[in-house]
Enzyme design. Structure first.
Site, PDB file in Angstrom:
ATOM      1  N   HIS B 219     103.674 108.364 113.325  1.00 61.94           N
ATOM      2  CA  HIS B 219     102.459 108.714 114.058  1.00 61.94           C
ATOM      3  C   HIS B 219     102.777 108.941 115.527  1.00 61.94           C
ATOM      4  CE1 HIS B 219     101.504 105.840 110.784  1.00 61.94           C
ATOM      5  NE2 HIS B 219     100.638 106.769 110.470  1.00 61.94           N
ATOM      6  N   ASP B 403      98.666 106.371 118.307  1.00 68.39           N
ATOM      7  CA  ASP B 403      98.596 107.682 117.681  1.00 68.39           C
ATOM      8  C   ASP B 403      97.542 108.599 118.271  1.00 68.39           C
ATOM      9  OD1 ASP B 403      96.381 106.463 116.784  1.00 68.39           O
ATOM     10  OD2 ASP B 403      96.963 106.395 114.689  1.00 68.39           O
ATOM     11  N   GLY B 404      96.953 108.236 119.404  1.00 71.50           N
ATOM     12  CA  GLY B 404      96.139 109.180 120.156  1.00 71.50           C
ATOM     13  C   GLY B 404      94.762 109.445 119.596  1.00 71.50           C
TER      14      GLY B 404
END
Lengths: 466, 466
Positions: B219, B403-404
């Site tokens: 990720h 993972d944003g």
């Protein structure tokens, strides 16, 4: 772009070695050739289906060699047809007494090289047929179906031919079924972004961000129009509409492949399928054993394509038949069928006897021809220097019209040709030019390889050794 | 970047619909859940292996549901764990009287959500076990193996557990074998370039051109070092060396997976395998049924990873056993095994009985609590506005550490929570906050979803309805 490679010039050879090692439970090398075959080699009495083309398309082509599918695959450099010599060697090694079917996508280089191989095999008494795959509706109108490129339809045609050969159909029948599958198969694709050759940092082509190239080919051949990006639910119609336009009256059941070209991933394809499933119902189409995934890729190209094969009961049986290959498996193969080994003539194509017989002793070479041979060597060397200096520009020009490998391919061929000419020792003009021509055609592959090989060989034949 | 989608918010739901339609010959939806199961549902008397995690990793996880592998998969949003509610529903629907094994990669969100589901199932009398996969050697030292992330080792553990369950092993044994497979499995990877969420035009992370990030997670979790690009023959050693460092004494035979993350294609992996094959020989390792391809992807990330599972005869038998799923097929399944249907108690987990029983009639709601509920609704709405305005910044910060997706996930959860709070009508503070918490946890998934769900539910419990 590609990130994993050694010397880009060796990419294909490295790849073939790795493939053979990783999947040794399925495949082995055709002795002395850039080709792979089912582990154990040909079966006596069975038609051999030999496929091939350039690399960069895995699982096509070597990934689908195995029971229920192809008997062997001839492997060219990236996006470059294998040479006639390699196709010939594969045909010799794989013929099992019941004939050979060559099948591949319709590209000039593949057509020329496989045709040359087929001629040699036929001359040596091997029954060799060829079925071109022509499924890409974007590349020519229906009236000129024979001019269409082969894309993911390759896989369906190979599957049908492979299943027919494995159940024991004779060559006439395998060929007829493969032709029938090709005639029933249509594909259409879009690209969102280009692909990059190993070792290059610029893509072969590019698509303007926010747009998509409709009908673009699997080697970057220009599409038929560029349109603004659209959501998946609209894209589904764009892909299906040109295929429906060629739907035969009464066609209902269809093999369906939704194919990703490399960087357009599975989840995206399933989003697209969500809409396609409804469109199939509206159009009265029943998908049979559909496949959603990567069947014919184009390096890391972003894009996808839709393939339909209109099935009658005969084609459906072959599409549904089991297969067991490195990259495609279906159902259970059960025990391998035994083929008749009696009653077959001891044809010249006995497996293992793959070396051409040596030429009869030639008459001595004259001094004028030795002088001409020296000139030929110098000419080849000058060509190599000139073409090497112009390789990038040749690649750039070729990327506009084709697949951008013309510079690399010419350099590879000329290196092989000059080296073979040097190795020819005291040969005359004919001997040097024919050695150079054979090496060029063999090592370069592609269209330019087979043409330049033929030019040098023909020039040598005219000049002679006296 | 992704190019094929509709509304990015609906990407996962669209994907699941398309997957179910394309592979209806293998799978069907778990009724009322974001989860899929083998066509026909659970088998009475057989342990059910339920896998899961975020999407964006196909074939992981739903692509490997089928005979010989998983019974079902719970599907979260991209790179986001499924919610506890979804995992619970899958467990209820798939339990066949012999218990449930949950197995998934070791990530905080998955651990929290599956644990909550497991607690509910256990409380309802279903024997439910959990095996975390912890194969990524880059993420923690051997002494802290339990802290490692799960990457491609997921597939091996699921394969072993699935094969054991399908041959009729009881839950204790399936759990023990899955733990043994996990303990024997190590993975290490590199990334060359980032991946991009559908609808975004900026990647989640990026790798400096000409460099590679060694040990980077699936990720985008930061790697352990950044090094200059190197040829495949050197990269092979980089991948294998940390795995060899943990090779048990006497280990010889190993399941091997060379996995592409999305944009690093098959031919590149075969080039890498060419060198790996020699390194395996040097290290005295015999690869058993190796797989080279895409097993656990990360959208269109460029990179690859190597996974080894040290095999004893017990694990080798299970690794080699047949399987038949949409994306992974091996050997021949034969006819499905019959499981005992007698002697099983009529447990509360009968398939089809998937709805939790309604709560007993609640006492009337007091006016002070109604006023508090109005405040709670206003607070939730203010949170939604604030977080929506800050969503990009939350995503940016999260992309550094994780993972944003934190901005997107919080907005999704708050939208569901405010909507559920509004729908709760004349409920008091407890009713409103518990409805909001349940909706948040269910729709947002991930770590923040389960935590915020628990916070609101707990606050509601303290405030009460009076």
């Amino acid at each position: 772009m590609a990130h994993v490679y050694n010397d880009p010039v060796d990419f294909k050879d490295d790849m073939v070695e790795g493939f053979l090692s990783a999947y040794s439970r399925y495949v082995e090398r055709v002795p002395g050739a850039s080709a792979v075959m089912r582990r154990g080699g040909p079966q006596r009495g069975k038609v051999s289906v030999i496929i091939g083309g350039g690399s960069g398309h895995y699982p096509a082509f070597c990934g689908t060699v195995g029971p229920g599918l192809a008997d062997g695959a001839v492997i060219g450099d990236i996006f470059t047809s294998p040479s006639a010599e390699q196709a010939y060697r594969a045909g010799r090694a794989l013929e099992g007494g019941a004939g050979v079917l060559f099948s591949f996508g319709n590209y000039a280089g593949d057509v020329l090289n496989f045709a040359a191989a087929s001629e040699r095999l036929t001359a040596e008494g091997i029954d060799c047929r060829t079925v071109l795959v022509t499924d890409d509706v974007a590349s020519a109108p229906l009236a000129e179906q024979h001019k269409r490129r082969g894309v993911v339809g390759d896989f369906v045609v190979f599957k049908v031919a492979g299943a027919a050969a494995d159940r024991g159909d004779p060559l006439d029948r395998v060929e007829a079924l493969a032709r029938k599958a090709n005639a029933a198969t249509v594909s259409f694709g879009v690209a969102f972004d280009g692909c990059t050759f190993p070792g290059r940092d610029q893509p072969l082509f590019s698509v303007q961000p926010g747009f998509m190239d409709v009908g673009l080919g699997i080697h970057g051949e220009p599409g038929i129009r560029t349109v603004a990006w659209m959501p998946a639910r609209e894209l589904a119609g764009i892909l299906l509409e040109p295929l429906l336009a060629e739907k035969p009256a009464g066609a209902v059941r269809a093999a369906v492949i939704l194919n990703g070209l490399g960087a357009t991933k599975y989840e995206e394809l399933f989003v697209l399928w969500q809409t396609l499933a409804g469109l199939f119902i509206e159009a009265g189409i029943e998908p049979v054993l559909p496949e959603v995934g990567e069947i014919v890729t184009s390096l890391d190209m972003a894009g996808c394509s839709l393939t339909l094969t209109w099935l009658d009961p005969e084609l459906e049986e072959l599409w549904s038949a089991p297969a067991d290959t490195p990259a495609f498996r279906r159902g259970s193969m059960g025990a391998p069928r035994s083929f008749a080994t009696e009653g077959l003539s001891d044809s010249p194509a006995t497996a293992g006897d793959t070396e051409p017989s040596p030429a009869a002793a030639a008459p001595p070479v004259g001094e004028p021809s030795r002088a001409a041979a020296r000139t030929a060597r110098l000419a080849l060397r000058a060509m190599l220097e000139t073409v090497t200096a112009a390789a990038d520009e040749l690649g750039r020009i070729d990327a506009v019209a084709g697949d951008g490998d013309h510079g690399v391919g010419m350099v590879r061929g000329l290196r092989a040709a000059t080296s073979a000419a040097d190795d020819a020792g005291q040969a005359g003009a004919k001997g040097v030019l024919q050695a150079a021509g054979a090496a060029w055609a063999d090592k370069a592959g592609g269209t330019s390889g087979v043409l330049w090989g033929a030019i040098l060989t023909a020039a040598g034949a005219v000049l002679g050794d006296q």
